[in-house]
Design a protein around this motif. Structure first.
Motif, PDB file in Angstrom:
ATOM      1  N   VAL A  52       0.836  -1.200   0.000  1.00 23.61           N
ATOM      2  CA  VAL A  52       0.000   0.000   0.000  1.00 23.61           C
ATOM      3  C   VAL A  52       0.871   1.249   0.000  1.00 23.61           C
ATOM      4  N   ILE A  53       1.901   1.260   0.849  1.00 25.27           N
ATOM      5  CA  ILE A  53       2.781   2.427   0.953  1.00 25.27           C
ATOM      6  C   ILE A  53       3.512   2.674  -0.364  1.00 25.27           C
ATOM      7  N   ILE A  54       4.015   1.605  -0.968  1.00 25.20           N
ATOM      8  CA  ILE A  54       4.745   1.752  -2.230  1.00 25.20           C
ATOM      9  C   ILE A  54       3.832   2.274  -3.332  1.00 25.20           C
ATOM     10  N   HIS A  82      11.676  -6.400  -6.746  1.00 25.00           N
ATOM     11  CA  HIS A  82      10.492  -5.859  -7.389  1.00 25.00           C
ATOM     12  C   HIS A  82       9.270  -6.137  -6.531  1.00 25.00           C
ATOM     13  N   VAL A  83       8.193  -5.479  -6.863  1.00 25.93           N
ATOM     14  CA  VAL A  83       6.908  -5.733  -6.213  1.00 25.93           C
ATOM     15  C   VAL A  83       6.035  -6.465  -7.209  1.00 25.93           C
ATOM     16  N   THR A  84       5.420  -7.534  -6.762  1.00 25.41           N
ATOM     17  CA  THR A  84       4.541  -8.279  -7.641  1.00 25.41           C
ATOM     18  C   THR A  84       3.359  -8.772  -6.823  1.00 25.41           C
ATOM     19  N   THR A  85       2.391  -9.362  -7.438  1.00 21.22           N
ATOM     20  CA  THR A  85       1.218  -9.832  -6.723  1.00 21.22           C
ATOM     21  C   THR A  85       0.917 -11.265  -7.107  1.00 21.22           C
ATOM     22  N   CYS A  86       0.377 -12.012  -6.158  1.00 23.76           N
ATOM     23  CA  CYS A  86       0.104 -13.425  -6.396  1.00 23.76           C
ATOM     24  C   CYS A  86      -1.205 -13.603  -7.154  1.00 23.76           C
ATOM     25  N   VAL A  87      -1.259 -13.018  -8.307  1.00 20.76           N
ATOM     26  CA  VAL A  87      -2.457 -13.051  -9.137  1.00 20.76           C
ATOM     27  C   VAL A  87      -2.284 -14.108 -10.214  1.00 20.76           C
ATOM     28  N   ARG A  88      -3.318 -14.853 -10.464  1.00 22.77           N
ATOM     29  CA  ARG A  88      -3.245 -15.814 -11.553  1.00 22.77           C
ATOM     30  C   ARG A  88      -3.550 -15.166 -12.890  1.00 22.77           C
ATOM     31  N   GLY A  89      -4.029 -13.943 -12.861  1.00 26.96           N
ATOM     32  CA  GLY A  89      -4.312 -13.258 -14.103  1.00 26.96           C
ATOM     33  C   GLY A  89      -5.689 -13.604 -14.635  1.00 26.96           C
TER      34      GLY A  89
END
Length: 379
Positions: free
Chosen positions: A115-117, A226-233
């Motif tokens: 959130v901060i980033i 890096h910043v990434t998210t655990c999204v399957r897309g």
């Protein structure tokens, strides 16, 4: 009722009250610790007072007041990741409040980090994250409100009175590419979106593109690079190389952007489902080698600009490069953004010259009708 029964009832009530008091006390302690961690991260990253105030902590009451207690009439979007509500803060500012899945305590620190980033991402083509609420188990994120629907709406549910011409589409593509390139290269830590699609590209009242939904309402994973998210897309947009390696990279975002380019070029959805089968628009597109066959796939609206044919083919070839089966064969988002920016600038000059020759042609203007505003998010 005998004395023993009365005594048992009183004892039970006392136990329930004590349990409720203990849970309330623990909950308040958790919220206090979250806020302390949040403020500590701001200081750790050397944000000054002005920068720190950009990332707001909203109370649960503020968000309930803003959305009329999350009234269904305030709903502006629903999806697998949660529900989006239109809200108005006490100062009159319109916001979009996203309420989605809950996180356990082990995931809250990662959520706060991201959130901060992301709240300090500053780009005109990225939807601004204003802050979050740390008082509830359910995640609440607060974004700036973007009023004019999504690129998906514009392409697949067009307004008959508004022609989405080539210069408009190219400008939107260039804006989106620039935003993603910024996320990959220019922010404090490279950010991979992981769910790029036309319904995650919002449009403001002047049809300026705004990339949204970074997936921070889902469980997150952050490392030092890096910043990434655990999204399957989303099916139809996912990088095929990701299925094989299970490793997501910036080139996976490039592939998804390539799918969006094909949507912009053809005006068709990535997957077309019929009673017989499901057809992949991308596979059909990349297998075409004959120019005449490619022209048949393109949206007739953009082909109406005959003087733009060469530029359209440049974007066709760029889309194919983005959709290369191997990441190493794809350009970077920075390269894509530069190519589209140059092409968009050149196209704008052509449109201006054409307008001087035929000033009565409304399709050459960047003037948008007010009656096309659609206050709907799709995600």
């Amino acid at each position: 009722m005998n004395n023993a029964a009365v005594g048992s009832l009183i004892l039970a009530c006392c136990c329930v009250a004590q349990c409720w008091w203990r849970k309330t006390k623990d909950r308040r302690k958790e919220i206090k610790l979250r806020k302390k961690y949040f403020k500590g991260k701001l200081k750790e990253q050397n944000f000054n007072q002005e920068e720190a105030e950009k990332t707001r902590l909203f109370t649960e009451k503020q968000l309930k007041d803003a959305t009329d207690n999350f009234d269904e009439d305030r709903t502006i979007g629903k999806g697998g990741q949660g529900t989006m509500y239109k809200g108005m803060l006490s100062d009159g500012k319109l916001v979009a409040v996203k309420r989605s899945s809950s996180l356990d305590e082990t995931q809250w620190k990662e959520f706060i980090n991201e959130v901060i980033i992301l709240s300090h991402v500053n780009h005109r083509n990225v939807v601004k994250l204003l802050g979050c609420c740390l008082e509830t188990k359910t995640l609440h994120l607060v974004y700036e409100f973007i009023p004019n629907g999504t690129l998906s709406d514009l392409l697949h549910s067009p307004n008959k009175e508004f022609r989405v011409t080539w210069d408009i589409r190219l400008r939107i593509a260039s804006e989106v590419a620039g935003a993603i390139a910024y996320l990959h290269s220019s922010s404090s830590a490279p950010i991979y979106h992981r769910d790029i699609k036309s319904s995650n590209i919002l449009l403001d009242h002047k049809y300026v593109a705004k990339v949204c939904d970074f997936g921070i309402s889902r469980s997150t994973s952050i490392d030092q690079t890096h910043v990434t998210t655990c999204v399957r897309g989303t099916f139809g947009y996912l990088d095929p190389e990701y299925f094989l390696s299970n490793q997501y990279s910036e080139k996976s975002d490039v592939y998804s952007f390539g799918v969006v380019l094909v949507e912009i070029l053809t005006g068709q959805k990535p997957m077309r489902v019929t009673l017989d089968d499901a057809t992949s628009l991308v596979m059909q597109f990349i297998n075409l080698t004959d120019d005449s066959a490619i022209y048949e796939m393109l949206d007739p609206i953009i082909l109406a600009s005959n003087h733009m044919t060469d530029d359209i083919m440049v974007v066709v070839n760029l889309a194919k490069r983005c959709l290369h089966p191997e990441g190493v064969g794809r350009p970077t988002m920075m390269q894509i953004a530069m190519e589209l920016a140059c092409l968009s600038k050149k196209t704008h000059v052509k449109v201006a010259a054409s307008s001087e020759e035929n000033i009565s042609d409304p399709s050459n203007d960047f003037i948008f009708p007010e009656n096309h505003i659609d206050e709907t998010y799709s995600f």
